[in-house]
Enzyme design. Structure first.
Site, PDB file in Angstrom:
ATOM      1  N   ASP A 148       0.960  -1.224  -0.023  1.00 13.16           N
ATOM      2  CA  ASP A 148      -0.183  -0.115  -0.087  1.00 13.16           C
ATOM      3  C   ASP A 148       0.950   1.389  -0.071  1.00 13.16           C
ATOM      4  OD1 ASP A 148      -1.573   2.079   0.615  1.00 13.16           O
ATOM      5  OD2 ASP A 148      -2.174   1.366   2.678  1.00 13.16           O
ATOM      6  N   GLU A 167      -3.649   4.029  -2.512  1.00 14.53           N
ATOM      7  CA  GLU A 167      -3.820   3.614  -1.344  1.00 14.53           C
ATOM      8  C   GLU A 167      -5.399   3.680  -1.163  1.00 14.53           C
ATOM      9  OE1 GLU A 167      -2.861   4.175   3.206  1.00 14.53           O
ATOM     10  OE2 GLU A 167      -2.670   5.997   2.442  1.00 14.53           O
ATOM     11  N   GLU A 168      -6.179   4.847  -1.462  1.00 16.25           N
ATOM     12  CA  GLU A 168      -7.733   4.875  -1.283  1.00 16.25           C
ATOM     13  C   GLU A 168      -8.316   3.567  -2.044  1.00 16.25           C
ATOM     14  OE1 GLU A 168      -5.928   8.651  -0.334  1.00 16.25           O
ATOM     15  OE2 GLU A 168      -5.966   7.643  -2.275  1.00 16.25           O
TER      16      GLU A 168
END
Length: 347
Positions: A148, A167-168
């Site tokens: 991530d 990441e989202e």
């Protein structure tokens, strides 16, 4: 809005009940401090995500700790990619209710790793590990660690009214990871966050404003999430990322995640590049070196989709592996000749 109607019919009563039970039981969910582990049942994870959805969570306020600014989903009713974020959550909630056996699955483990024993990078005799380049996404690979490209505040803008980068996206397709934003303070320079046991609930298309949720039945890919935050070079002096200080920071950061995850195979890519301003060649070398130190007999996979120039780095790394052989040899060379397009000098 059709997705909301569907959501209320299938899931809302169970969410309310789960929140009530959670509040009544008053579980002791501690802050995730350095080198500690938190194990949560699927039911607790479902209840905590429900709390976030109903905006019943508040921002943590603990002396000497900084926590994410975003901690609930109030912005998800905005248009564009935020609505697609909401769909990802709705599918998670619906899946859990539709398939109640979900709640009997093994617990999820959240682990914060702080690097205590820093490797002697320059003198390391650990051999350089295997690697390969793939035209896929990080999360496409099974039974491995998934990197991530984290914000220093884990979760980035997953709960914000904007932002849907790497990441989202990872957290939206694996919503069980999102709750770590509630108990994880800002990561230090030698820290990483490891999440084991997560399931994937969504596929997707696009990125940022073009992100589109594709709901699926949850699947277990055997993946471990490895959250490591790269330095943000856009606000640093030009050339800073090529200094010894910056290189050692990134080596230690990625090593904490790779070592802490105990994964023999890691799936990653252009960590800290893009808007963070990281040099692709240098960041690829750093990840390969730190993974070699953590797991010399393993393999690290670099995913570049259709980026031909990125895939061409594989040929250069093969030459580096033959020439330098060990972690210490190549680290010495990098620290002595740090520069843009560093592979031109090394190989």
């Amino acid at each position: 809005m059709k997705c909301n109607e569907k959501f209320k019919i299938k899931t809302l009563p169970y969410m309310i009940e789960s929140v009530q039970l959670l509040l009544q039981s008053k579980p002791q969910i501690q802050l995730l401090l350095s080198n500690t582990t938190l194990t949560l049942s699927r039911q607790n994870v479902f209840s905590l995500l429900s709390l976030m959805y109903f905006e019943l969570t508040i921002q943590q306020s603990v002396q000497n700790f900084k926590f994410p600014q975003y901690f609930n989903f109030s912005t998800y009713y905005m248009q564009g990619s935020q609505l697609e974020k909401l769909k990802c959550l709705i599918n998670y909630f619906n899946q859990c209710v539709e398939y109640p056996e979900y709640f009997n699955l093994p617990d999820i483990v959240y682990k914060r790793v702080q690097l205590i024993d820093i490797p002697n990078w320059i003198n390391s005799q650990i051999p350089l590990s295997g690697f390969k380049f793939e035209k896929q996404k990080n999360e496409d690979h099974l039974n491995c660690g998934i990197v991530d490209f984290s914000d220093r505040f884990f979760g980035g803008k997953v709960a914000a009214g904007r932002g849907c980068a790497q990441e989202e996206v990872l957290l939206l397709i694996n919503p069980e990871a999102i709750i770590a934003t509630l108990f994880t303070s800002q990561l230090g320079d030698k820290e990483s966050l490891i999440i084991q046991g997560i399931l994937q609930f969504n596929e997707y298309r696009g990125y940022e404003d073009s992100f589109t949720c594709i709901p699926i039945k949850y699947i277990n890919k055997g993946q471990t999430l490895i959250a490591i935050d790269a330095l943000y070079f856009a606000t640093k002096p030009q050339g800073y990322q090529f200094t010894q200080e910056a290189i050692l920071r990134e080596l230690n950061k990625s090593y904490s995640g790779f070592k802490g995850s105990q994964q023999q195979v890691i799936s990653t890519g252009k960590w800290g590049c893009g808007i963070y301003g990281g040099d692709k060649q240098l960041k690829t070398l750093i990840q390969w070196i730190s993974f070699s130190q953590a797991c010399p007999d393993g393999n690290i996979i670099f995913n570049g989709l259709d980026d031909k120039a990125y895939h061409d780095l594989g040929k250069r790394l093969e030459l580096c592996k033959k020439r330098y052989q060990t972690v210490g040899n190549i680290v010495k060379e990098i620290l002595n000749s740090s520069q843009k397009n560093i592979l031109d000098k090394l190989c």
